[in-house]
Motif scaffolding. Structure first.
Motif, mmCIF file in Angstrom:
data_model
loop_
_atom_site.group_PDB
_atom_site.id
_atom_site.type_symbol
_atom_site.label_atom_id
_atom_site.label_comp_id
_atom_site.label_asym_id
_atom_site.label_seq_id
_atom_site.Cartn_x
_atom_site.Cartn_y
_atom_site.Cartn_z
ATOM 1 N N MET A 109 0.830 -1.203 0.000
ATOM 2 C CA MET A 109 0.000 0.000 0.000
ATOM 3 C C MET A 109 0.867 1.257 0.000
ATOM 4 S SD MET A 109 -3.298 -0.744 2.331
ATOM 5 C CE MET A 109 -4.661 -1.683 1.661
ATOM 6 N N ALA A 110 1.960 1.204 0.782
ATOM 7 C CA ALA A 110 2.835 2.377 0.839
ATOM 8 C C ALA A 110 3.403 2.681 -0.549
ATOM 9 C CB ALA A 110 3.963 2.145 1.832
ATOM 10 N N LEU A 111 3.684 1.623 -1.301
ATOM 11 C CA LEU A 111 4.234 1.834 -2.649
ATOM 12 C C LEU A 111 3.143 2.103 -3.685
ATOM 13 C CD1 LEU A 111 6.913 -0.980 -2.619
ATOM 14 C CD2 LEU A 111 7.357 1.455 -2.912
ATOM 15 N N GLY A 112 1.899 1.913 -3.286
ATOM 16 C CA GLY A 112 0.796 2.180 -4.208
ATOM 17 C C GLY A 112 0.478 0.992 -5.110
ATOM 18 N N HIS A 113 1.154 -0.158 -4.914
ATOM 19 C CA HIS A 113 0.872 -1.320 -5.779
ATOM 20 C C HIS A 113 -0.398 -2.036 -5.322
ATOM 21 C CE1 HIS A 113 4.673 -0.460 -7.290
ATOM 22 N NE2 HIS A 113 5.404 -1.171 -6.456
ATOM 23 N N VAL A 114 -0.607 -2.088 -4.012
ATOM 24 C CA VAL A 114 -1.791 -2.748 -3.460
ATOM 25 C C VAL A 114 -2.741 -1.632 -3.002
ATOM 26 C CG1 VAL A 114 -2.634 -4.226 -1.593
ATOM 27 C CG2 VAL A 114 -0.414 -4.693 -2.651
ATOM 28 N N GLU A 115 -3.998 -1.715 -3.459
ATOM 29 C CA GLU A 115 -4.943 -0.668 -3.046
ATOM 30 C C GLU A 115 -5.967 -1.185 -2.032
ATOM 31 O OE1 GLU A 115 -5.589 2.298 -6.573
ATOM 32 O OE2 GLU A 115 -5.562 0.247 -7.344
ATOM 33 N N TYR A 116 -6.280 -2.465 -2.129
ATOM 34 C CA TYR A 116 -7.247 -3.093 -1.212
ATOM 35 C C TYR A 116 -6.736 -4.502 -0.928
ATOM 36 C CZ TYR A 116 -10.175 0.533 -3.338
ATOM 37 O OH TYR A 116 -10.658 1.723 -3.794
ATOM 38 N N TYR A 117 -7.286 -5.128 0.104
ATOM 39 C CA TYR A 117 -6.954 -6.548 0.285
ATOM 40 C C TYR A 117 -8.200 -7.325 0.667
ATOM 41 C CZ TYR A 117 -7.032 -5.927 5.357
ATOM 42 O OH TYR A 117 -7.427 -5.655 6.634
ATOM 43 N N ALA A 270 -6.251 17.274 1.366
ATOM 44 C CA ALA A 270 -6.625 15.869 1.511
ATOM 45 C C ALA A 270 -7.258 15.358 0.217
ATOM 46 C CB ALA A 270 -7.574 15.699 2.685
ATOM 47 N N GLY A 271 -7.980 16.234 -0.467
ATOM 48 C CA GLY A 271 -8.635 15.840 -1.715
ATOM 49 C C GLY A 271 -7.643 15.450 -2.797
ATOM 50 N N THR A 272 -6.381 15.823 -2.627
ATOM 51 C CA THR A 272 -5.379 15.464 -3.644
ATOM 52 C C THR A 272 -4.640 14.183 -3.265
ATOM 53 O OG1 THR A 272 -3.581 16.697 -2.600
ATOM 54 C CG2 THR A 272 -4.978 17.921 -4.143
ATOM 55 N N SER A 273 -4.970 13.613 -2.113
ATOM 56 C CA SER A 273 -4.255 12.425 -1.666
ATOM 57 C C SER A 273 -4.921 11.178 -2.246
ATOM 58 C CB SER A 273 -4.279 12.364 -0.135
ATOM 59 O OG SER A 273 -3.734 11.156 0.296
ATOM 60 N N SER A 274 -4.139 10.326 -2.906
ATOM 61 C CA SER A 274 -4.748 9.153 -3.543
ATOM 62 C C SER A 274 -5.247 8.168 -2.494
ATOM 63 C CB SER A 274 -3.750 8.481 -4.476
ATOM 64 O OG SER A 274 -2.607 8.124 -3.737
ATOM 65 N N ARG A 275 -4.611 8.122 -1.351
ATOM 66 C CA ARG A 275 -5.060 7.178 -0.322
ATOM 67 C C ARG A 275 -4.621 7.670 1.043
ATOM 68 N NH1 ARG A 275 -7.888 2.586 -0.128
ATOM 69 N NH2 ARG A 275 -8.476 3.343 -2.154
ATOM 70 N N ILE A 276 -5.592 7.948 1.893
ATOM 71 C CA ILE A 276 -5.274 8.366 3.262
ATOM 72 C C ILE A 276 -5.384 7.119 4.120
ATOM 73 C CG2 ILE A 276 -6.085 9.755 5.207
ATOM 74 C CD1 ILE A 276 -7.036 11.760 3.014
ATOM 75 N N ARG A 277 -4.274 6.740 4.730
ATOM 76 C CA ARG A 277 -4.263 5.444 5.393
ATOM 77 C C ARG A 277 -4.242 5.552 6.899
ATOM 78 N NH1 ARG A 277 0.555 3.059 3.696
ATOM 79 N NH2 ARG A 277 -0.125 1.344 4.972
ATOM 80 N N ASN A 278 -4.150 6.788 7.418
ATOM 81 C CA ASN A 278 -4.064 6.899 8.875
ATOM 82 C C ASN A 278 -5.303 7.569 9.459
ATOM 83 O OD1 ASN A 278 -3.596 9.375 7.799
ATOM 84 N ND2 ASN A 278 -1.820 9.873 9.048
ATOM 85 N N PHE A 279 -6.417 7.567 8.718
ATOM 86 C CA PHE A 279 -7.630 8.166 9.255
ATOM 87 C C PHE A 279 -8.463 7.064 9.896
ATOM 88 C CE2 PHE A 279 -11.847 10.287 8.880
ATOM 89 C CZ PHE A 279 -11.538 11.350 9.717
ATOM 90 N N LEU A 280 -8.851 7.331 11.144
ATOM 91 C CA LEU A 280 -9.520 6.313 11.949
ATOM 92 C C LEU A 280 -10.706 5.671 11.227
ATOM 93 C CD1 LEU A 280 -9.280 5.323 14.960
ATOM 94 C CD2 LEU A 280 -11.208 6.816 15.412
ATOM 95 N N GLY A 281 -10.730 4.346 11.235
ATOM 96 C CA GLY A 281 -11.915 3.644 10.737
ATOM 97 C C GLY A 281 -11.805 3.174 9.301
ATOM 98 N N PHE A 282 -10.679 3.446 8.620
ATOM 99 C CA PHE A 282 -10.522 2.994 7.234
ATOM 100 C C PHE A 282 -9.246 2.159 7.129
ATOM 101 C CE2 PHE A 282 -13.111 6.763 7.084
ATOM 102 C CZ PHE A 282 -14.132 6.399 6.209
ATOM 103 N N PRO A 283 -9.319 0.872 7.542
ATOM 104 C CA PRO A 283 -8.098 0.067 7.622
ATOM 105 C C PRO A 283 -7.367 -0.059 6.289
ATOM 106 C CG PRO A 283 -10.059 -1.291 7.946
ATOM 107 C CD PRO A 283 -10.508 0.124 7.962
ATOM 108 N N ALA A 284 -8.101 -0.051 5.180
ATOM 109 C CA ALA A 284 -7.415 -0.149 3.884
ATOM 110 C C ALA A 284 -7.214 1.236 3.288
ATOM 111 C CB ALA A 284 -8.218 -1.010 2.935
ATOM 112 N N GLY A 285 -7.482 2.289 4.083
ATOM 113 C CA GLY A 285 -7.333 3.651 3.578
ATOM 114 C C GLY A 285 -8.562 4.083 2.795
ATOM 115 N N ILE A 286 -8.590 5.359 2.477
ATOM 116 C CA ILE A 286 -9.692 5.907 1.671
ATOM 117 C C ILE A 286 -9.099 7.011 0.813
ATOM 118 C CG2 ILE A 286 -10.355 7.449 3.600
ATOM 119 C CD1 ILE A 286 -13.273 7.217 2.467
ATOM 120 N N SER A 287 -9.590 7.135 -0.413
ATOM 121 C CA SER A 287 -9.041 8.208 -1.246
ATOM 122 C C SER A 287 -9.518 9.538 -0.652
ATOM 123 C CB SER A 287 -9.505 8.057 -2.687
ATOM 124 O OG SER A 287 -10.746 8.689 -2.877
ATOM 125 N N GLY A 288 -8.625 10.537 -0.727
ATOM 126 C CA GLY A 288 -8.967 11.848 -0.167
ATOM 127 C C GLY A 288 -10.223 12.413 -0.816
#
Ligand SMILES: Cc1cc2nc3c(=O)[nH]c(=O)nc-3n(C[C@H](O)[C@H](O)[C@H](O)COP(=O)(O)OP(=O)(O)OC[C@H]3O[C@@H](n4cnc5c(N)ncnc54)[C@H](O)[C@@H]3O)c2cc1C
Length: 564
Positions: A109-117, A270-288
């Motif tokens: 996810m950090a590298l952007g290769h995996v988006e969901y699991y 935040a709207g420009t972030s492809s994936r916010i991964r440290n926002f509470l409640g979104f374990p796989a992240g959420i696009s900004g």
């Protein structure tokens, strides 16, 4: 050439043929009306098939791959599939309860290769499978299969102006289609004009054509509200990023008539972030963008009013209240104002960098990306305390951390204790009078070209990540002097205000998020000392509202005392 198939593809890869069959069956059961499912049991054959699909112009919407394959790890497969079908959403399938997978998922996810699991087994499918696939599909559909275009743009794809128009529509969630001037669709649309301008032309669904326009003209043309409906509100929120959206949700839900002014696009940084991964409640992240859409809709449903592409250009006290001047002209009265105008990160300008933002190049400290740097060489541009702290933090994981400093000393800009700590930390080194001359990499950062100012020599070094920490500029230059700021322009509030005891001057003691101008509050990145994270911006936006109530009660009490 492979015969094109009509529907976009779900691509499933696992060396276990029964797993492929079962997963393909479960996906078909739900999605076969709109998608075709293709399964493969060999990673190599799967890559070749993906190539062939690309050759035939076939859209691939999802790639799902099992991690523990013998011939190729799933995350590696997804990374390779990304360069073949960059628009496809990538889902890693891992064994349920295998804790080793946490690191694989986090790295991917950090590298952007995996988006969901997804986990194996994935049944009951309504609980484990369909929600994840549905979310990935919604994100893919929004970007790549909008179905309906409110605006058709004809321009040059590489032109900055055309990018700005597309970016503005994209960030404001307006469905659009873009055609190059030379494309058959573009040429056909341009034929309708007597004179073709150099800038992009906008063809609206209702037949209107915009050849010369401002951002506000575009917003108005697509039906956005660009002027306030009323002349006075309980609360005006300036800025529609996470802090402003949160203030709007809480303000409107607690009965305040609330207006939000946003000069550019809902969601802010935040709207420009492809994936916010440290926002509470979104374990796989959420696009900004998605987080912003949800918050915007929530605030709107609760009664907040939004004015887009028409920001605040002035603020003044007026009697018991406040007046906010709009950049598009006119004023609006407010009993309280929340300033949530955020910051812009200073950009580093070097060839190749812009295309790698989020895939190895990060603005700000992005500490959530630490897994990315495990056993890798990483670089930090900057010489301030935040760059120093990030270097020490990343050294716990990285093979090497190199601070790139333009000047000839760290001591001029970094606290002494940090300079000492950097010297004492194994794996951290400092390169003085050095700047980034270029970045290299196709689908992720792989190398940097560093230029030494003293010798004039360029050196190419392998690099897994570059953190750019050359500061952020707060959007506060439009504010009056009555709103006290620190030396960098960030807004001071509460106890941080100089001469904080306004009681001595007959003024009420400022509340924790209140600025030096009574009734004006600051929240989010624009606030001095902010930690510059989505969650803290959201927290401050919501925390400002009880203080707005306190201010209004205080004001009402004063008014009663004056009258009585
Ligand atoms: C690429 C990127 C990725 C990030 N990823 C993460 C992450 O993964 N996790 C995380 O926690 N944080 C992340 N951040 C940081 C996070 O996005 C910010 O901390 C957060 O957005 C701050 O919210 P805010 O509302 O205070 O300000 P902003 O998001 O900056 O929003 C401010 C808004 O105010 C508007 N505005 C400015 N001036 C005016 C005016 N005069 N009138 C009207 N409107 C105005 C701007 O247009 C903007 O929309 C990221 C930032 C970037 C740039």
């Amino acid at each position: 050439m492979t015969e094109p198939v009509a529907q976009p593809v779900f691509f499933v890869v696992d060396e276990d043929s029964s797993a492929v069959e079962m997963l393909a069956g479960d996906l078909e059961r739900r999605f076969e009306a709109d998608f075709q499912v293709i399964g493969e049991t060999s990673a190599q054959a799967a890559l070749e098939r993906l190539d062939a699909l690309r050759e035939s112009g076939q859209q691939v919407a999802l790639v799902i791959c099992y991690e523990s394959m013998r011939a190729m790890a799933g995350a590696e497969f997804l990374a390779r599939s990304r360069s073949i079908h960059p628009n496809a959403k990538r889902i890693l399938l891992v064994d349920f309860g295998d804790r080793r997978m946490l690191e694989v998922i986090a790295n991917g996810m950090a590298l952007g290769h995996v988006e969901y699991y997804l986990t194996k087994p994935w049944r009951p499918r309504q609980y484990w499978l369909y929600p994840v696939v549905g979310e990935a599909l919604a994100a893919w559909t929004r970007l790549h299969s909008p179905g309906f275009a409110l605006v058709r743009i004809v321009g040059d794809r590489s032109d900055r102006h055309s990018f700005a128009v597309r970016d503005g529509l994209e960030r404001n969630n307006v469905p659009y289609a873009f055609y190059d001037r030379g494309s058959p669709e573009g040429a056909e649309l341009l034929q309708r004009l007597d004179q073709v301008p150099d800038n992009p032309v906008l063809f609206l669904a209702d037949g209107r054509v915009l050849t010369s326009y401002t951002r506000a003209d575009i917003a108005a043309a697509v039906g956005a509200q660009v002027r306030p409906r009323h002349s006075a509100y309980d609360l005006v929120v300036v800025g529609g990023g996470p802090a402003g959206l949160s203030a709007a949700v809480y303000g409107a839900s607690e009965g305040l008539s609330t207006l939000v002014l946003e000069s550019t696009a809902i969601g802010g940084q935040a709207g420009t972030s492809s994936r916010i991964r440290n926002f509470l409640g979104f374990p796989a992240g959420i696009s900004g963008g998605e987080l912003a859409d949800r918050a915007y809709e929530q605030a709107w449903m609760l009664g907040a009013e939004f004015v887009l592409m028409n920001g605040a250009s002035g603020l003044s006290a007026s009697g018991d209240g406040l007046q906010v001047t709009l950049s598009g002209g006119g004023q609006v009265a407010a009993r309280a104002v929340v300033l949530a105008t955020g910051v812009s990160y200073r950009q580093l300008d070097a060839p190749g960098l812009a295309g790698l933002v989020g895939v190895g190049v990060f603005y700000g400290s992005a500490l959530s990306e630490a897994p990315l740097v495990k056993d890798q060489d990483v670089f930090i541009v900057g010489a301030g305390n935040s760059a120093g702290q990030t270097a020490i933090y990343l050294a716990r994981w990285a093979l090497s951390v190199t601070l790139l400093v333009r000047g000839d000393s760290l001591a001029k800009t970094m606290s002494n204790y940090l300079v000492n700590e950097i010297e004492a930390t194994p794996g951290v080194r400092v390169r003085l009078h050095t700047e980034v001359a270029a970045a290299r990499g196709d689908d992720r950062l792989t190398a940097l070209v560093l230029r030494d100012w003293a010798t004039g020599r360029d050196e190419t070094v392998s690099a897994a990540a570059l953190f750019v920490m050359i500061g952020a500029t707060p959007h506060t230059d439009w504010l009056p002097d009555d709103v006290a700021r620190d030396q960098h322009g960030f807004i001071l509030t509460g106890h941080d205000l100089p001469g904080k005891d306004r009681a001595a001057t007959g003024q009420p003691v400022p509340l924790p998020l209140e600025t030096s101008l009574s009734g004006v509050f600051a929240a989010g990145d624009v606030h001095a000392g902010s930690v510059q994270r989505v969650a803290s911006a959201v927290g401050e936006g919501s925390a400002a509202i009880p203080q707005v109530h306190q201010h209004l009660q205080r004001q009402a009490k004063t008014q009663r005392a004056v009258r009585g």
